[in-house]
Design a protein around this motif. Structure first.
Motif, PDB file in Angstrom:
ATOM      1  N   ASP A  82      17.392   6.862   9.767  1.00  0.00           N
ATOM      2  CA  ASP A  82      16.923   7.978   9.960  1.00  0.00           C
ATOM      3  C   ASP A  82      18.085   9.146  10.202  1.00  0.00           C
ATOM      4  O   ASP A  82      18.062  10.514  10.125  1.00  0.00           O
ATOM      5  CB  ASP A  82      16.002   8.238  11.391  1.00  0.00           C
ATOM      6  CG  ASP A  82      14.731   7.603  10.974  1.00  0.00           C
ATOM      7  OD1 ASP A  82      14.426   7.277   9.900  1.00  0.00           O
ATOM      8  OD2 ASP A  82      13.926   7.324  11.869  1.00  0.00           O
ATOM      9  N   ASN A 130      18.134  13.033   9.687  1.00  0.00           N
ATOM     10  CA  ASN A 130      18.311  14.074  10.896  1.00  0.00           C
ATOM     11  C   ASN A 130      19.474  15.126  10.540  1.00  0.00           C
ATOM     12  O   ASN A 130      19.719  16.128  10.798  1.00  0.00           O
ATOM     13  CB  ASN A 130      18.663  13.437  12.036  1.00  0.00           C
ATOM     14  CG  ASN A 130      17.679  12.392  12.503  1.00  0.00           C
ATOM     15  OD1 ASN A 130      17.857  11.195  12.635  1.00  0.00           O
ATOM     16  ND2 ASN A 130      16.397  13.040  12.608  1.00  0.00           N
ATOM     17  N   ASN A 171      18.116  17.739   8.507  1.00  0.00           N
ATOM     18  CA  ASN A 171      17.509  18.626   9.381  1.00  0.00           C
ATOM     19  C   ASN A 171      18.441  19.616   9.958  1.00  0.00           C
ATOM     20  O   ASN A 171      18.198  20.869   9.956  1.00  0.00           O
ATOM     21  CB  ASN A 171      16.667  17.803  10.520  1.00  0.00           C
ATOM     22  CG  ASN A 171      15.636  17.155  10.043  1.00  0.00           C
ATOM     23  OD1 ASN A 171      15.055  17.434   9.076  1.00  0.00           O
ATOM     24  ND2 ASN A 171      15.031  16.105  11.082  1.00  0.00           N
ATOM     25  N   SER A 172      19.629  18.958  10.504  1.00  0.00           N
ATOM     26  CA  SER A 172      20.514  19.920  10.894  1.00  0.00           C
ATOM     27  C   SER A 172      20.815  21.188   9.999  1.00  0.00           C
ATOM     28  O   SER A 172      21.054  22.371  10.298  1.00  0.00           O
ATOM     29  CB  SER A 172      21.806  19.202  11.344  1.00  0.00           C
ATOM     30  OG  SER A 172      21.506  18.569  12.755  1.00  0.00           O
ATOM     31  N   LYS A 225      14.051  16.487  14.120  1.00  0.00           N
ATOM     32  CA  LYS A 225      15.242  16.009  15.029  1.00  0.00           C
ATOM     33  C   LYS A 225      16.620  16.276  14.324  1.00  0.00           C
ATOM     34  O   LYS A 225      16.770  15.966  13.250  1.00  0.00           O
ATOM     35  CB  LYS A 225      14.961  14.690  15.440  1.00  0.00           C
ATOM     36  CG  LYS A 225      15.459  14.103  16.684  1.00  0.00           C
ATOM     37  CD  LYS A 225      15.309  12.652  17.014  1.00  0.00           C
ATOM     38  CE  LYS A 225      14.351  12.177  17.882  1.00  0.00           C
ATOM     39  NZ  LYS A 225      14.411  10.703  18.032  1.00  0.00           N
ATOM     40  N   THR A 226      17.335  16.762  15.048  1.00  0.00           N
ATOM     41  CA  THR A 226      18.752  17.415  14.696  1.00  0.00           C
ATOM     42  C   THR A 226      19.676  16.125  14.936  1.00  0.00           C
ATOM     43  O   THR A 226      19.587  15.439  15.853  1.00  0.00           O
ATOM     44  CB  THR A 226      19.367  18.676  14.927  1.00  0.00           C
ATOM     45  OG1 THR A 226      19.264  18.668  16.441  1.00  0.00           O
ATOM     46  CG2 THR A 226      18.275  19.684  14.404  1.00  0.00           C
ATOM     47  N   VAL A 285      20.215  12.868  17.994  1.00  0.00           N
ATOM     48  CA  VAL A 285      20.077  11.312  17.613  1.00  0.00           C
ATOM     49  C   VAL A 285      21.563  10.887  18.076  1.00  0.00           C
ATOM     50  O   VAL A 285      21.398   9.632  18.525  1.00  0.00           O
ATOM     51  CB  VAL A 285      20.313  11.222  16.080  1.00  0.00           C
ATOM     52  CG1 VAL A 285      20.042   9.775  15.770  1.00  0.00           C
ATOM     53  CG2 VAL A 285      18.904  11.857  15.631  1.00  0.00           C
TER      54      VAL A 285
END
Lengths: 276, 290
Positions: free
Chosen positions: A65, A69, A72-73, A222-223, A227
């Motif tokens: 993941d 992530n 996503n960031s 989620k960035t 994580v």
């Protein structure tokens, strides 16, 4: 202004110490991410080793993941930067070119808002976000990040647009250009440096932000920093090599960016805080 | 083209709407929230000043306030000294100035999370390189997990490491604007390096120093991740700062009213620190608006 040789030696030594203080922790993480697992804690630490990608491979296997992530960031960062620059350019233009009681009020509001601690807005926003069903979305983070930097960015754009001679606009106006064309053809190209300066701060902030991501994301938005904090906090003990691999992937692009954009950071700070 | 037209209102609207929706209205509703008992599964209930009385009677709140006060002052003045020293160094002669400035800027690009990763790695008990080095020369290890004062010191060091670039850049930019003629004139009059700094450079960069101090006071109070990812405020809530106290009350104990009261106190404190700056800015803006 030439100083003596001894003074130069002292200055060079101090500069070297300062560079070590600044860079050592960063280089440590980056280099260690390529070290074999059993050598990560060898003492004294050695910087001569044959590099391995084992930690990156394990990151890929154990935390697949992480790569979504990172995506996503990237999405949130680009979104927040675009939103900030667009709104700040529009507002900055009006604040640069016009004076009125209303504009004095809105400009002062933007300064006051920068003084408020961001953490406090999470409490009223939390129920509102759930009610709007935008918890854990990219959009929410984009809007929050952009909002916390729109006042600084507007301030920077205002400072840069004020330097553009009005005559250029007036000439375009005489040639029949409307407000939209003046903005796109005259203001935007001539304030490009301002756009970069305004972008740098929100971009770095959005890429690195931790607290809002902790509160407002759970899974799909989620960035990367969030994580990394989870990899750091696993109960079965920290997997340092894997952690360094993740941290390296997150920090290398942004460090390179900041160093490359150095002069915009300086220009933005000058326009945004010192002159007020 | 000096009168505002409807198009201009539309142009300032997006930024103002965002600020209103995300910051101003929530900040105002915080006051209301702080007067309620508000937790999961129950309708909010008006309780007057009960939340404020609760935090005033809570030892953990006072501990967090005291920790915040101490850490913020150490961080802000530590950065000022370090940033000023670096600015003076780099504004004079240094080899490879551009590279040095780049290197000094780099921590600004690091997320708090990675900063905690780096420092925790160097401070691992027995094997982390700082603790190994301390043991090797016969000193005690740095035990941030067991000793609250040490933990707060480590958090302060991390914050200084991350935020010195800001102070450094502001002061460096200010030093570059000091006219060379003034410095030369002072030297001709027989001033030494210290006197040149004290009577010429320092006086000219005082405004920049005040700005750096103000912004760092305001932002240093937000300290959260450095503590949360280092100790979670432990042991026994001894290392909490205000932001951690607020987070725990809201998102661990689900006492949103108590958290709101804490948040409102932080908000008032921030505005109080910023007041001289805000008043000055307001006067200048009203004057310029004519």
């Amino acid at each position: 202004m030439r100083s003596s040789l001894a003074a130069q030696a002292v200055r060079a030594l101090l500069a070297a110490l300062a560079v070590v203080w600044s860079m050592f922790p960063i280089l440590l993480v980056v280099l260690s991410s390529f070290k074999e697992g059993h050598r990560i804690f060898e003492t004294p630490p050695s910087f001569v080793f044959s590099p391995t990608l084992e930690h990156y491979v394990r990151l890929w296997e154990k935390w697949p993941d992480f790569f979504s992530n990172m995506a996503n960031s990237l999405i949130v960062t680009i979104g927040a930067t675009l939103l900030t620059v667009a709104t700040a350019t529009l507002g900055g233009y009006v604040h640069a070119r016009y004076r009125s009681r209303l504009l004095t009020g809105t400009a002062f509001m933007m300064i006051v808002v920068r003084m408020l601690p961001p953490i406090v807005v999470t409490l009223p926003l939390f129920p509102a976000v759930n009610w709007l069903r935008i918890h854990d979305t990219h959009l929410l983070l984009v809007v929050i990040y952009a909002t916390f930097f729109v006042s600084l960015a507007t301030w920077i754009m205002k400072a840069f647009i004020e330097r553009i001679p009005r005559e250029l606009e007036e000439a375009a106006f005489v040639d029949g250009a409307g407000l939209r064309q003046i903005l796109l053809r005259v203001i935007l190209p001539l304030s490009a440096n301002g756009v970069f300066a305004a972008s740098v701060f929100v971009l770095v902030y959005s890429w690195n932000e931790y607290f809002f991501a902790l509160i407002f994301t759970t899974r799909s938005a989620k960035t990367a920093p969030l994580v990394i904090s989870e990899i750091l906090s696993t109960v079965e003990g920290v997997d340092w090599g894997l952690l360094f691999a993740a941290a390296t992937l997150q920090l290398l692009p942004i460090v390179v960016f900041v160093v490359a954009a150095q002069r915009y950071v300086v220009a933005g700070l000058a326009a945004g805080s010192v002159k007020g | 083209m000096h009168r505002l037209r409807p198009a201009h209102y539309l142009m300032i609207a997006p930024a103002q709407l965002m600020l209103a929706a995300v910051i101003v209205l929530p900040a105002i509703s915080l006051l209301w929230l702080s007067l309620e008992r508000y937790t999961y599964g129950r309708a909010p209930e008006f309780v007057g000043l009960a939340n404020y009385l609760f935090i005033l009677g809570d030892r953990a709140f006072w501990r967090a306030s005291f920790n915040t006060f101490v850490v913020v002052n150490i961080v802000v003045y530590g950065e000022l000294l370090l940033g000023l020293g670096l600015a003076l160094l780099v504004a004079g002669w240094v080899p490879f100035r551009r590279l040095v400035v780049s290197a000094l800027l780099a921590p600004y690009a690091i997320t708090e999370v990675s900063a905690v990763v780096m420092w925790r790695y160097m401070l691992e008990p027995d094997i982390g390189m700082i603790n190994y080095a301390l043991m090797a020369i016969g000193l005690d290890q740095i035990d941030y997990g067991g000793d609250p004062v040490t933990a707060l010191g480590v958090a302060a060091a991390m914050a200084i490491w991350m935020h010195t670039p800001f102070t450094f850049l502001i002061l460096y930019a200010a030093l570059l604007t000091v006219p060379v003629e003034l410095v030369e004139a002072a030297k001709v009059d027989g001033a030494g390096a210290w006197q040149v700094f004290r009577h010429v450079k320092f006086r000219l960069i005082v405004p920049a120093i005040l700005i750096a101090l103000l912004f760092r006071y305001i932002t240093a109070m937000r300290l959260f991740a450095e503590i949360w990812l280092l100790t979670e405020g432990g042991p026994a809530r001894m290392t909490e700062v205000l932001a951690v106290y607020l987070y725990r009350q809201a998102f661990k104990y689900h006492e949103f009213g108590v958290a709101a009261a804490t948040g409102f106190a932080m908000l008032v404190l921030s505005l109080a620190i910023a007041m001289p700056y805000l008043v000055q800015m307001y006067r200048r803006m009203v004057r310029d608006a004519v």
